[in-house]
Design a protein around this motif. Structure first.
Motif, PDB file in Angstrom:
ATOM      1  N   PHE A 495     -15.010   2.311  -3.845  1.00 50.38           N
ATOM      2  CA  PHE A 495     -14.491   1.885  -2.552  1.00 50.38           C
ATOM      3  C   PHE A 495     -14.932   2.830  -1.437  1.00 50.38           C
ATOM      4  O   PHE A 495     -15.239   4.002  -1.676  1.00 50.38           O
ATOM      5  CB  PHE A 495     -12.957   1.843  -2.580  1.00 50.38           C
ATOM      6  N   SER A 496     -14.907   2.317  -0.225  1.00 51.12           N
ATOM      7  CA  SER A 496     -15.097   3.129   0.979  1.00 51.12           C
ATOM      8  C   SER A 496     -13.926   2.858   1.920  1.00 51.12           C
ATOM      9  O   SER A 496     -13.308   1.789   1.865  1.00 51.12           O
ATOM     10  CB  SER A 496     -16.420   2.794   1.668  1.00 51.12           C
ATOM     11  N   PRO A 497     -13.595   3.798   2.810  1.00 53.71           N
ATOM     12  CA  PRO A 497     -12.419   3.616   3.669  1.00 53.71           C
ATOM     13  C   PRO A 497     -12.559   2.428   4.615  1.00 53.71           C
ATOM     14  O   PRO A 497     -13.648   2.123   5.104  1.00 53.71           O
ATOM     15  CB  PRO A 497     -12.350   4.942   4.448  1.00 53.71           C
ATOM     16  N   TYR A 498     -11.447   1.767   4.863  1.00 50.19           N
ATOM     17  CA  TYR A 498     -11.352   0.694   5.849  1.00 50.19           C
ATOM     18  C   TYR A 498     -10.446   1.205   6.965  1.00 50.19           C
ATOM     19  O   TYR A 498      -9.247   1.388   6.756  1.00 50.19           O
ATOM     20  CB  TYR A 498     -10.774  -0.573   5.225  1.00 50.19           C
ATOM     21  N   PRO A 499     -10.988   1.459   8.155  1.00 47.81           N
ATOM     22  CA  PRO A 499     -10.173   2.062   9.224  1.00 47.81           C
ATOM     23  C   PRO A 499      -8.995   1.172   9.614  1.00 47.81           C
ATOM     24  O   PRO A 499      -9.141  -0.048   9.746  1.00 47.81           O
ATOM     25  CB  PRO A 499     -11.169   2.207  10.387  1.00 47.81           C
ATOM     26  N   LEU A 500      -7.839   1.781   9.790  1.00 45.65           N
ATOM     27  CA  LEU A 500      -6.672   1.042  10.244  1.00 45.65           C
ATOM     28  C   LEU A 500      -6.773   0.774  11.730  1.00 45.65           C
ATOM     29  O   LEU A 500      -7.234   1.618  12.506  1.00 45.65           O
ATOM     30  CB  LEU A 500      -5.389   1.836   9.944  1.00 45.65           C
ATOM     31  N   CYS A 501      -6.350  -0.402  12.147  1.00 44.78           N
ATOM     32  CA  CYS A 501      -6.383  -0.785  13.552  1.00 44.78           C
ATOM     33  C   CYS A 501      -5.450   0.123  14.358  1.00 44.78           C
ATOM     34  O   CYS A 501      -4.337   0.453  13.920  1.00 44.78           O
ATOM     35  CB  CYS A 501      -5.953  -2.246  13.687  1.00 44.78           C
TER      36      CYS A 501
END
Length: 544
Positions: A495-501
């Motif tokens: 996995f790679s990070p998914y930035p939070l809105c």
């Protein structure tokens, strides 16, 4: 923090996907029993709400009261594995925990503040432990013979070394005496442990200050650890459980008075809504669906989406303990969510997977081509055994399985604590520090004379505490890791990070206005942390 509660509605303009559920939709998801709606406001950081109590069952538990034989004994799932499967709404109904009985704050055991599990006399303690063991485990159990080895018939008078141990501790410093006792248990110093336990018995109380209340449950864990009874009681306890509506009512209270679960659900829902804003068919896999309450606001948000809502399908995973706390099988969740979606004119399907996370295989998840996939891990992964417990290493296996499904987003919410592979003594220190903050945050909100607070702490927190302290190996199901370790596991799984809105951060800050000023929200390295004063308690992040 272990399920479904009735949260106070926090309306936030222009953020429909994060608004709290309206009262008109509560009936679709929440069980029909009497509860209350406290008005929370802590702008000055110290005020307390007023609670019109409607549930007053004088049933409180510590090991001591079960030893006394004066009350019914029962066992129930960890309601809010702060955890319950840590969360009161999505995963609180996790596992069974030891040393659960009934205790009333009006009952004194040697002192007005007594609330621990040690009787005035160790001969009496051995006798009562035998009675407890027979009641819970049956007359043929060999647990008492094990306890005999560590609980001699007579306790020697304190030696100079013991006195020196106490003399270096400031008078009345309960926390330091707990630490000294844990160190003695860790060193297998039975006599010192017993003497310090007798001192602690005079200091702890389930109806006292936060450290006194926490100390009562930590003392239970120490006694079980010293007697090597934690695992035996955990495996063999066969006592009556509380009614599921009572368990849910306690979880409702905890959900109302602390923002930890709302924070976790809002963070996860915000990431899912952001990632799915262009999708027409959405499939959400929830690895601990419990009451399904997390998805109320998300269904509402999709209903208000410009251009119309997508078709939503939710796969709900849980096990028999979740079914108990919910009062029935997964069909209840499916029916409630379906009625809710219908009322908002959202196309909806529900797929049930009645099993524990450790049992999940790809064929159980009902993957359909053409659907955008979101996977939710809210307060659940810490219950999955890793390589330190089992060669199967379900913790990493599940992450690899999910990665193979090619999800658009995976949400993670976990308690920020390090109790997985730590040895007993550092694990005790970490638990003491973490739950001190937790009990202090409850104390700001619930009056100490409020009887239901004892039930909340016992059913939603105490079992987790005792499990962490007293149990080892597969019996220890509360195995928390800090976010840095979770990040390593996710990266190893691909996995790679998914930035939070940024809108999620702003919305949660608005939510916290309704709580004590001692809560704090921080954004660090792509994750959100909710803490109490200087202690991080819950972390949330997303991955792809």
């Amino acid at each position: 923090m272990q399920a479904s509660r009735r949260p106070r509605r926090v309306g936030i303009p222009n953020t429909p996907f994060l608004n709290q559920p309206l009262q008109k939709v509560e009936s679709y998801l929440l069980p029909q029993f009497r509860t209350f709606e406290p008005q929370l406001s802590f702008n000055n950081g110290s005020s307390r709400p007023s609670y019109p109590v409607q549930i007053t069952h004088d049933r409180y538990c510590t090991l001591e009261s079960s030893l006394s034989g004066n009350h019914n004994i029962y066992n129930s799932p960890s309601a809010a594995s702060f955890s319950p499967t840590g969360s009161p709404m999505s995963e609180p109904e996790s596992q069974f925990h030891p040393t659960d009985s009934v205790h009333s704050p009006e009952t004194n055991y040697g002192s007005p503040l007594s609330g621990s599990c040690i009787t005035d006399d160790f001969n009496d303690f051995r006798h009562k432990l035998r009675e407890l063991e027979t009641a819970m485990l049956g007359p043929d159990s060999d647990l008492f013979r094990t306890c005999d080895k560590v609980l001699p018939c007579r306790v020697a008078s304190p030696e100079n070394g013991w006195r020196q141990t106490i003399e270096v501790i400031p008078r009345g410093d309960l926390k330091q005496i707990l630490v000294a006792c844990a160190k003695a248990v860790s060193d297998n110093d039975t006599l010192t442990s017993q003497w310090l336990m007798s001192e602690l018995r005079q200091m702890v109380s389930v109806s006292g200050e936060p450290i006194q209340r926490l100390g009562a449950y930590m003392l239970e864990g120490l006694v079980a650890k010293l007697a090597a009874s934690g695992s035996s009681i955990y495996k063999s306890l066969r006592c009556r459980e509380p009614a599921s509506f009572e368990l849910l009512s306690y979880m409702h209270i905890l959900y109302e008075v602390c923002p930890y679960f709302k924070f976790g659900y809002m963070s996860a829902n915000g990431a899912i809504a952001e990632s799915m804003k262009e999708e027409n068919r959405v499939h959400i896999i929830d690895f601990q669906i419990a009451q399904g309450s997390q998805w109320v606001t998300l269904i509402q948000a999709f209903a208000a989406r410009p251009g119309g809502p997508p078709h939503i399908r939710i796969t709900g995973i849980d096990d028999s303990t979740s079914a108990y706390a919910r009062g029935g099988g997964l069909s209840i969740v499916g029916q409630r969510l379906s009625r809710l979606a219908e009322s908002f004119k959202v196309p909806f399907e529900f797929h049930a997977a009645a099993m524990s996370g450790c049992e999940v295989q790809p064929e159980n998840l009902g993957i359909h081509p053409g659907e955008a996939l979101a996977v939710n891990f809210a307060f659940v992964l810490h219950h999955m055994p890793d390589e330190s417990v089992s060669t199967d290493n379900h913790r990493d296996r599940l992450l690899r399985l999910v990665k193979s499904l090619n999800p658009k987003v995976v949400t993670l919410v976990e308690q920020e604590s390090n109790t997985n592979t730590a040895a007993f003594f550092p694990r005790f220190l970490e638990t003491l520090d973490y739950y001190t903050a937790m009990f202090e945050s409850i104390d700001v909100t619930l009056p100490r004379e409020y009887k239901e607070r004892i039930n909340v702490e016992q059913h939603c927190l105490a079992r987790d505490i005792v499990n962490i302290i007293a149990c080892e190996g597969p019996d220890r199901v509360e195995r928390h890791e800090v976010l840095g370790k979770w990040k390593s596991r996710f990266r190893m799984a691909g996995f790679s990070p998914y930035p939070l809105c940024s809108l999620v951060n702003a919305t949660i800050k608005t939510l916290l206005v309704n709580y004590s000023l001692k809560y704090r929200l921080e954004e660090r390295d792509g994750a959100l942390y909710l803490g109490w004063m200087n202690r991080d308690l819950v972390a949330a992040c997303a991955w792809k």
